[in-house]
Scaffold this motif. Structure first.
Motif, PDB file in Angstrom:
ATOM      1  N   SER A  57       0.863  -1.284   0.099  1.00 53.77           N
ATOM      2  CA  SER A  57       0.257  -0.448  -0.076  1.00 53.77           C
ATOM      3  C   SER A  57       0.597   1.165  -0.038  1.00 53.77           C
ATOM      4  O   SER A  57       2.109   0.995   0.541  1.00 53.77           O
ATOM      5  CB  SER A  57      -0.441  -0.167   1.477  1.00 53.77           C
ATOM      6  N   LYS A 107       5.636   9.226   2.711  1.00 52.77           N
ATOM      7  CA  LYS A 107       5.044   9.345   4.120  1.00 52.77           C
ATOM      8  C   LYS A 107       4.529  10.338   4.555  1.00 52.77           C
ATOM      9  O   LYS A 107       4.159  10.811   5.545  1.00 52.77           O
ATOM     10  CB  LYS A 107       5.849   7.861   4.679  1.00 52.77           C
ATOM     11  N   TYR A 125      -3.031   5.043   3.497  1.00 50.75           N
ATOM     12  CA  TYR A 125      -2.531   4.384   2.556  1.00 50.75           C
ATOM     13  C   TYR A 125      -3.946   3.439   1.565  1.00 50.75           C
ATOM     14  O   TYR A 125      -4.861   3.678   2.215  1.00 50.75           O
ATOM     15  CB  TYR A 125      -2.309   3.494   3.881  1.00 50.75           C
TER      16      TYR A 125
END
Length: 554
Positions: A57, A107, A125
């Motif tokens: 993911s 991220k 995600y």
């Protein structure tokens, strides 16, 4: 009166299941005045032996269409993800439902975006669609309302599953569907007015039926790094019809399984969807390992010699005239006449000798883990696995040419690559036959254990230790002086194994090429089966892929 009756039917009687299509009218009416983005359908996940998701993911940016109607810090978001504000505006134009913005984010960017707390802008995600490692092993899912209703009637009646629930139809998704099936999705949702703006200023909410225990996780024995090594080795050697199975010798756990050709996951029952690593095929000369084990157990010595200039029926010359060879040399050079003679002698003494020896080597039946589990009387980790075939009928055991063809892995012999890899693992660890696991545990969402699959030994009597020692030596001789000598001195560790070439029948202009073995020879750790089902003359892709995998592992 007719109209009133119809309204009563729609609004009071059939609200949960209207018409032959069983439409949930309450749900449909809510959908008319809500906009949502599905984060997860609630189906359980498959993780590798290290707990990492087998389907990756990635952080993604989700935008809601009502952003078009209000002021929001678009410049801050564009600066974080390094795009222009106009790109974000163009992406929002004409959108009626929330959507994933096309650019992949990091991220760090995901954290920064969520720290802004902008209604309608969320970083979450999302599944990585391009990540297709172990696609055949993992299997496929699709919706099938009739099957959902018949397979899970209690869940259907309780409203835990519906016509949109996805079912596993192959691979691990099929085998573990009762544990993976969704009981409610997670989604971002808001109630909208006519213009699509949040109703009464309500913010977007997250709705989910999951808790700290569900959905469950199926923990496999697969190592995704090794899976990548195996798949890239197949692709680099251009094996487009075949595959490889890598097994941990210590416990017969599958570390990697890859089948070719690949398939379109949008058409999970179409071309290439079959996992060929669990289906039976002609093993060719790899099957001589079974005959050799039976010969050693019958006391036939290595110094017995055979005329390997003769063909398999001994009524004419062989294409490869090998001269007079002893038993171990015959195995190393893959002499057909030797093993036809041995099979005839062995079956004359005991008609079931091949089946009995195959049982001791762990390949007389399906090799995947199976047992009573939970409330399932017979649970199989490989529901697609084929049963092995040695003889089509008992009559063949009385026909000389049928015995000869069987001895060299042709005629009706069908064994899966998974079985042959497990046979090598059995020999490598000293004759101890075990079932093959691909799943070790089923975990709750908080990583505590729900169910565990213990190692299972087969009940068959093992081969004597001296027979296993002889087999190990013979498999090493294949590499030292026989058909596998291309590996000698060219790999970082010593390997042992057996080659095989099988004719698929018909007028095919190709054959099957195998190399099945284990390594390191002195301290066995891995068993590996590689097969190319469309091998043309003077091609050695199975050997090349085997070598690449060994080289990459060490």
């Amino acid at each position: 009166m007719l109209l009133i009756g119809r309204l009563i039917q729609i609004q009071l009687v059939d609200t949960d299941s209207f018409s032959n299509h069983e439409v949930n009218l309450v749900e449909a009416s809510i959908n008319q005045r809500t906009q949502s983005f599905i984060l997860s359908d609630g189906r359980g996940t498959l993780v590798d032996r290290n707990g990492e998701p087998m389907r990756g993911s990635i952080p993604s940016l989700i935008l809601f269409p009502f952003l078009n109607e209000r002021e929001w810090p678009i410049h801050k978001v564009s600066e974080i993800i390094n795009v222009t504000p106009d790109e974000l505006r163009r992406a929002l134009q004409g959108k009626k439902q929330p959507f994933k913005f096309g650019k992949t984010i990091t991220k760090n960017e995901m954290v920064k975006i969520n720290d802004l707390r902008i209604p309608g802008v969320y970083a979450v995600y999302q599944p990585e669609s391009s990540d297709r490692l172990a696609s055949h092993l993992i299997g496929s899912v699709r919706t099938n309302p009739d099957l959902v209703k018949s397979k899970y009637p209690e869940k259907w009646n309780e409203g835990l599953v519906d016509q949109h629930t996805r079912l596993g139809i192959s691979g691990l998704q099929l085998a573990f569907d009762p544990f993976l099936i969704s009981e409610g999705e997670s989604k971002l949702l808001y109630h909208a007015d006519r213009k699509g703006n949040p109703l009464l200023g309500l913010d977007v909410k997250m709705f989910t039926n999951s808790d700290s225990f569900y959905p469950l996780q199926v923990k496999t024995t697969v190592d995704t790094d090794l899976q990548g090594v195996v798949e890239s080795s197949l692709d680099q050697t251009n094996i487009t019809d075949g595959g490889a199975v890598l097994i941990d010798i210590k416990n017969s756990n599958v570390l990697s399984m890859a089948s070719r050709p690949t398939f379109d996951e949008n058409n999970p029952l179409g071309d290439g969807a079959t996992n060929k690593m669990v289906k039976g095929y002609f093993p060719g000369s790899v099957f001589k390992t079974v005959i050799l084990a039976a010969a050693y157990e019958a006391g036939i010595p290595n110094n017995r010699t055979f005329d390997c200039n003769q063909n398999v029926y001994r009524d004419g010359p062989e294409k490869r005239e090998l001269g007079v060879l002893d038993l171990k040399q015959s195995f190393a050079a893959s002499c057909n006449a030797t093993f036809a003679i041995l099979a005839e002698e062995l079956i004359k003494k005991d008609q079931d000798v091949i089946e009995k020896t195959a049982e001791k080597l762990g390949i007389s039946s399906t090799v995947g883990w199976n047992d009573k589990l939970y409330h399932y009387d017979h649970f199989e980790q490989f529901p697609d696995e084929s049963d092995p075939v040695f003889f089509k009928s008992e009559k063949d055991k009385g026909i000389r040419k049928a015995i000869d063809q069987t001895a060299i892995g042709q005629l009706n012999v069908k064994v899966s690559p998974l079985s042959l890899a497990n046979m090598m693992a059995t020999i490598a660890r000293g004759g101890d036959s075990k079932q093959v696991r691909v799943v070790s545990d089923i975990l709750y969402q908080n990583n505590t254990t729900f169910l565990s699959f213990q190692e299972k030994k087969n009940n068959s009597k093992p081969l004597p230790s001296d027979v296993v020692d002889e087999l190990q030596g013979a498999l090493r001789e294949v590499v030292a002086s026989g058909t596998g000598k291309s590996f000698l001195g060219n790999l970082p560790v010593e390997v042992a194994g057996k080659s095989g070439t099988a004719e698929p029948g018909g007028n095919a202009d190709y054959d099957y090429q195998w190399f099945v073995g284990y390594f390191p020879y002195n301290e066995p750790r891995y068993a590996l089966a590689v097969v190319d089902f469309e091998r043309r003359e003077k091609e050695y892709k199975a050997y090349q892929a085997f070598a690449k995998i060994v080289d990459a592992l060490y």
